[in-house]
Design a protein around this motif. Sequence first.
Motif, PDB file in Angstrom:
ATOM      1  N   THR A 136      32.161  41.413  42.617  1.00 46.93           N
ATOM      2  CA  THR A 136      33.150  42.482  42.709  1.00 46.93           C
ATOM      3  C   THR A 136      32.377  43.733  43.071  1.00 46.93           C
ATOM      4  O   THR A 136      31.401  44.090  42.404  1.00 46.93           O
ATOM      5  CB  THR A 136      33.875  42.684  41.365  1.00 46.93           C
ATOM      6  N   TRP A 137      32.796  44.427  44.140  1.00 45.22           N
ATOM      7  CA  TRP A 137      32.039  45.554  44.690  1.00 45.22           C
ATOM      8  C   TRP A 137      32.736  46.875  44.418  1.00 45.22           C
ATOM      9  O   TRP A 137      33.949  46.984  44.527  1.00 45.22           O
ATOM     10  CB  TRP A 137      31.860  45.355  46.195  1.00 45.22           C
ATOM     11  N   SER A 138      31.941  47.885  44.080  1.00 45.45           N
ATOM     12  CA  SER A 138      32.492  49.230  43.929  1.00 45.45           C
ATOM     13  C   SER A 138      31.433  50.263  44.282  1.00 45.45           C
ATOM     14  O   SER A 138      30.279  49.976  44.382  1.00 45.45           O
ATOM     15  CB  SER A 138      32.996  49.462  42.517  1.00 45.45           C
TER      16      SER A 138
END
Length: 138
Positions: A136-138
């Motif tokens: 999950t990328w942020s």
Amino acid sequence: MGGRSITDKELAGVEAAFGRGLPKKLRAALLSLPWIGLSAELDEDDDLSQFGVDMRVHTPKQMILGLRYEPGKTASRHGYFPIGACLVGSADPYFVRLSDGAVVRVPHDNVAGGSLEPDDVDLVAKSLSVFVAKATWS
């Protein structure tokens, strides 16, 4: 993803600091993945070490620094390329293992006197592409 990819000039500088060229597949990924400066999370079920990942992807400058200081200095001599650092508190670095493209974590405490044994490395994902897809990328 929202970050940026490494430039050709930056990659040349990183490879010079590494002391050798990177495998074609890793070079292509670094040049195309827009992930520099982003954080990546894997829950315990998606991390093969079952620890979980909360990692910030290195900038090219941080990659170079990761090659100069432990445990990256020792890990790079054993065929590991630095890609990020833990955000949870340990600051343990993450690497791509050049022999098979796996993503691994090398705890600081596991590098002593310039040696690094296979059991000292935590396998996170069997490949960079699997890691990128599951994170999950942020």
